[in-house]
Design a protein around this motif. Structure first.
Motif, PDB file in Angstrom:
ATOM      1  N   PRO A 102     -12.564   6.608  -1.345  1.00  0.00           N
ATOM      2  CA  PRO A 102     -13.708   5.879  -0.775  1.00  0.00           C
ATOM      3  C   PRO A 102     -14.288   4.811  -1.703  1.00  0.00           C
ATOM      4  O   PRO A 102     -14.806   3.799  -1.231  1.00  0.00           O
ATOM      5  N   GLU A 103     -14.172   4.991  -3.012  1.00  0.00           N
ATOM      6  CA  GLU A 103     -14.707   4.022  -3.972  1.00  0.00           C
ATOM      7  C   GLU A 103     -13.723   2.891  -4.261  1.00  0.00           C
ATOM      8  O   GLU A 103     -14.074   1.923  -4.930  1.00  0.00           O
ATOM      9  N   ALA A 104     -12.465   3.027  -3.796  1.00  0.00           N
ATOM     10  CA  ALA A 104     -11.404   2.064  -4.131  1.00  0.00           C
ATOM     11  C   ALA A 104     -11.395   1.823  -5.644  1.00  0.00           C
ATOM     12  O   ALA A 104     -11.414   0.696  -6.130  1.00  0.00           O
ATOM     13  N   THR A 105     -11.350   2.904  -6.398  1.00  0.00           N
ATOM     14  CA  THR A 105     -11.438   2.876  -7.853  1.00  0.00           C
ATOM     15  C   THR A 105     -10.358   1.983  -8.463  1.00  0.00           C
ATOM     16  O   THR A 105      -9.167   2.211  -8.248  1.00  0.00           O
ATOM     17  N   PRO A 106     -10.762   0.962  -9.235  1.00  0.00           N
ATOM     18  CA  PRO A 106      -9.751   0.146  -9.927  1.00  0.00           C
ATOM     19  C   PRO A 106      -9.182   0.913 -11.113  1.00  0.00           C
ATOM     20  O   PRO A 106      -9.930   1.518 -11.890  1.00  0.00           O
ATOM     21  N   ILE A 107      -7.842   0.914 -11.222  1.00  0.00           N
ATOM     22  CA  ILE A 107      -7.189   1.661 -12.303  1.00  0.00           C
ATOM     23  C   ILE A 107      -6.292   0.779 -13.177  1.00  0.00           C
ATOM     24  O   ILE A 107      -5.701   1.269 -14.124  1.00  0.00           O
ATOM     25  N   GLY A 108      -6.217  -0.502 -12.847  1.00  0.00           N
ATOM     26  CA  GLY A 108      -5.392  -1.397 -13.650  1.00  0.00           C
ATOM     27  C   GLY A 108      -5.160  -2.714 -12.940  1.00  0.00           C
ATOM     28  O   GLY A 108      -5.875  -3.054 -11.989  1.00  0.00           O
ATOM     29  N   GLU A 109      -4.177  -3.436 -13.428  1.00  0.00           N
ATOM     30  CA  GLU A 109      -3.841  -4.743 -12.842  1.00  0.00           C
ATOM     31  C   GLU A 109      -2.337  -4.922 -12.839  1.00  0.00           C
ATOM     32  O   GLU A 109      -1.612  -4.287 -13.592  1.00  0.00           O
ATOM     33  N   LEU A 110      -1.896  -5.797 -11.945  1.00  0.00           N
ATOM     34  CA  LEU A 110      -0.485  -6.145 -11.851  1.00  0.00           C
ATOM     35  C   LEU A 110      -0.402  -7.620 -11.514  1.00  0.00           C
ATOM     36  O   LEU A 110      -1.187  -8.114 -10.706  1.00  0.00           O
ATOM     37  N   SER A 111       0.529  -8.299 -12.152  1.00  0.00           N
ATOM     38  CA  SER A 111       0.752  -9.696 -11.802  1.00  0.00           C
ATOM     39  C   SER A 111       2.246  -9.915 -11.612  1.00  0.00           C
ATOM     40  O   SER A 111       3.078  -9.212 -12.201  1.00  0.00           O
ATOM     41  N   ILE A 112       2.533 -10.866 -10.769  1.00  0.00           N
ATOM     42  CA  ILE A 112       3.919 -11.268 -10.552  1.00  0.00           C
ATOM     43  C   ILE A 112       3.887 -12.777 -10.351  1.00  0.00           C
ATOM     44  O   ILE A 112       3.053 -13.289  -9.602  1.00  0.00           O
ATOM     45  N   MET A 120       0.852  -1.189   0.000  1.00  0.00           N
ATOM     46  CA  MET A 120       0.000   0.000   0.000  1.00  0.00           C
ATOM     47  C   MET A 120       0.889   1.240   0.000  1.00  0.00           C
ATOM     48  O   MET A 120       1.902   1.285   0.676  1.00  0.00           O
ATOM     49  N   SER A 121       0.495   2.220  -0.774  1.00  0.00           N
ATOM     50  CA  SER A 121       1.156   3.523  -0.756  1.00  0.00           C
ATOM     51  C   SER A 121       0.103   4.542  -0.333  1.00  0.00           C
ATOM     52  O   SER A 121      -1.050   4.189  -0.103  1.00  0.00           O
ATOM     53  N   ALA A 122       0.487   5.769  -0.250  1.00  0.00           N
ATOM     54  CA  ALA A 122      -0.472   6.800   0.134  1.00  0.00           C
ATOM     55  C   ALA A 122      -1.586   6.937  -0.906  1.00  0.00           C
ATOM     56  O   ALA A 122      -2.719   7.255  -0.565  1.00  0.00           O
ATOM     57  N   ARG A 123      -1.259   6.667  -2.169  1.00  0.00           N
ATOM     58  CA  ARG A 123      -2.240   6.890  -3.236  1.00  0.00           C
ATOM     59  C   ARG A 123      -2.954   5.647  -3.718  1.00  0.00           C
ATOM     60  O   ARG A 123      -4.021   5.744  -4.307  1.00  0.00           O
ATOM     61  N   LEU A 124      -2.369   4.466  -3.508  1.00  0.00           N
ATOM     62  CA  LEU A 124      -3.003   3.270  -4.072  1.00  0.00           C
ATOM     63  C   LEU A 124      -2.725   2.028  -3.247  1.00  0.00           C
ATOM     64  O   LEU A 124      -1.872   2.016  -2.374  1.00  0.00           O
ATOM     65  N   THR A 125      -3.479   0.994  -3.591  1.00  0.00           N
ATOM     66  CA  THR A 125      -3.375  -0.308  -2.935  1.00  0.00           C
ATOM     67  C   THR A 125      -3.345  -1.383  -4.008  1.00  0.00           C
ATOM     68  O   THR A 125      -4.010  -1.256  -5.036  1.00  0.00           O
ATOM     69  N   LEU A 126      -2.576  -2.428  -3.754  1.00  0.00           N
ATOM     70  CA  LEU A 126      -2.657  -3.635  -4.574  1.00  0.00           C
ATOM     71  C   LEU A 126      -3.576  -4.587  -3.837  1.00  0.00           C
ATOM     72  O   LEU A 126      -3.230  -5.085  -2.770  1.00  0.00           O
ATOM     73  N   SER A 127      -4.755  -4.827  -4.391  1.00  0.00           N
ATOM     74  CA  SER A 127      -5.705  -5.761  -3.791  1.00  0.00           C
ATOM     75  C   SER A 127      -5.534  -7.121  -4.439  1.00  0.00           C
ATOM     76  O   SER A 127      -5.646  -7.235  -5.666  1.00  0.00           O
ATOM     77  N   PRO A 128      -5.255  -8.167  -3.634  1.00  0.00           N
ATOM     78  CA  PRO A 128      -5.161  -9.495  -4.241  1.00  0.00           C
ATOM     79  C   PRO A 128      -6.461  -9.817  -4.984  1.00  0.00           C
ATOM     80  O   PRO A 128      -7.556  -9.625  -4.455  1.00  0.00           O
ATOM     81  N   ALA A 129      -6.334 -10.263  -6.206  1.00  0.00           N
ATOM     82  CA  ALA A 129      -7.513 -10.599  -7.005  1.00  0.00           C
ATOM     83  C   ALA A 129      -8.213 -11.805  -6.394  1.00  0.00           C
ATOM     84  O   ALA A 129      -7.577 -12.723  -5.879  1.00  0.00           O
ATOM     85  N   THR A 130      -9.532 -11.779  -6.453  1.00  0.00           N
ATOM     86  CA  THR A 130     -10.361 -12.891  -5.990  1.00  0.00           C
ATOM     87  C   THR A 130     -11.174 -13.385  -7.177  1.00  0.00           C
ATOM     88  O   THR A 130     -11.149 -12.791  -8.260  1.00  0.00           O
ATOM     89  N   LEU A 131     -11.924 -14.438  -6.957  1.00  0.00           N
ATOM     90  CA  LEU A 131     -12.780 -14.939  -8.039  1.00  0.00           C
ATOM     91  C   LEU A 131     -13.793 -13.888  -8.480  1.00  0.00           C
ATOM     92  O   LEU A 131     -14.226 -13.891  -9.630  1.00  0.00           O
ATOM     93  N   ASP A 132     -14.142 -12.951  -7.595  1.00  0.00           N
ATOM     94  CA  ASP A 132     -15.046 -11.858  -7.977  1.00  0.00           C
ATOM     95  C   ASP A 132     -14.406 -10.910  -8.987  1.00  0.00           C
ATOM     96  O   ASP A 132     -15.108 -10.148  -9.656  1.00  0.00           O
ATOM     97  N   ASP A 133     -13.086 -10.920  -9.082  1.00  0.00           N
ATOM     98  CA  ASP A 133     -12.363 -10.025  -9.990  1.00  0.00           C
ATOM     99  C   ASP A 133     -12.052 -10.656 -11.344  1.00  0.00           C
ATOM    100  O   ASP A 133     -11.462 -10.009 -12.199  1.00  0.00           O
ATOM    101  N   VAL A 134     -12.415 -11.909 -11.539  1.00  0.00           N
ATOM    102  CA  VAL A 134     -12.036 -12.630 -12.757  1.00  0.00           C
ATOM    103  C   VAL A 134     -12.513 -11.891 -14.012  1.00  0.00           C
ATOM    104  O   VAL A 134     -11.736 -11.680 -14.945  1.00  0.00           O
ATOM    105  N   ASP A 135     -13.769 -11.476 -14.058  1.00  0.00           N
ATOM    106  CA  ASP A 135     -14.271 -10.802 -15.257  1.00  0.00           C
ATOM    107  C   ASP A 135     -13.523  -9.492 -15.516  1.00  0.00           C
ATOM    108  O   ASP A 135     -13.242  -9.152 -16.674  1.00  0.00           O
ATOM    109  N   TYR A 136     -13.195  -8.768 -14.461  1.00  0.00           N
ATOM    110  CA  TYR A 136     -12.423  -7.533 -14.583  1.00  0.00           C
ATOM    111  C   TYR A 136     -11.059  -7.823 -15.215  1.00  0.00           C
ATOM    112  O   TYR A 136     -10.645  -7.152 -16.163  1.00  0.00           O
ATOM    113  N   ILE A 137     -10.366  -8.832 -14.704  1.00  0.00           N
ATOM    114  CA  ILE A 137      -9.043  -9.199 -15.225  1.00  0.00           C
ATOM    115  C   ILE A 137      -9.161  -9.681 -16.673  1.00  0.00           C
ATOM    116  O   ILE A 137      -8.341  -9.323 -17.522  1.00  0.00           O
TER     117      ILE A 137
END
Length: 175
Positions: free
Chosen positions: A64-74, A1-18
């Motif tokens: 407050p909306e935790a706006t998704p702005i992209g994806e990252l994988s490692i 986490m940084s002051a401006r963003l968070t990396l949220s671990p993807a869940t099965l709910d995020d599959v369509d987004y990814i």
């Protein structure tokens, strides 16, 4: 986490987004092949989400909306060498503002401090200057050029290969 963003671990709910990101040609202008079979990509993403060898994240703004702005994988690049590979994509309206560098810094922290990586690598098309700048800002070293490795826009182009070692990360991060 940084002051401006968070990396949220993807869940099965995020599959369509990814899947939508992965199959969107507008988000991958420097890739040679963009998958088009959404069902096949969906199956692959769902399988990877709960694996030990692949970490998928949704990059979210700390608002407050935790706006998704992209994806990252490692993911493991060469497991027996403790080597991981980093990849990312941001929506165009969030590019050029440092978000990708911040997200990748968080991923490097996970890789080196939690997963005990020895090395993290990344690759990019020689014409993807924005991605090259991100990798440079992370302190990654361009170790090589894979000559004419990508068939992109009807011609063969080079791919840059970057890496950072655990000891280099410790110096940069002050750890």
């Amino acid at each position: 986490m940084s002051a401006r963003l968070t990396l949220s671990p993807a869940t099965l709910d995020d599959v369509d987004y990814i899947v939508d990101i992965t199959t969107s040609p507008s988000l991958w202008p420097f890739e040679e092949i963009i998958p088009t079979d959404k069902e096949a990509v969906k199956k692959e993403v769902a399988e990877k989400i709960n694996s030990d060898w692949h970490k998928q994240y949704v990059i979210r703004l700390n608002n407050p909306e935790a706006t998704p702005i992209g994806e990252l994988s490692i993911h493991w690049y060469v497991q027996e060498r403790d080597s991981w590979e980093l990849g990312y994509s941001l929506f165009p309206e969030y590019r050029g503002q440092g978000y990708c560098t911040e997200a990748a810094q968080i991923a490097l922290k996970f890789a080196f401090e939690e997963w005990k990586a020895h090395r993290v690598v990344a690759m990019c098309n020689e014409f993807n200057t924005a991605s090259s700048r991100v990798l440079d800002r992370l302190g990654m070293v361009r170790e090589g050029v894979f000559r004419e490795e990508l068939f992109w826009q009807d011609k063969w182009v080079n791919q840059y290969f970057y890496a950072i070692l655990d000891r280099e990360y410790r110096v940069i991060s002050g750890k």
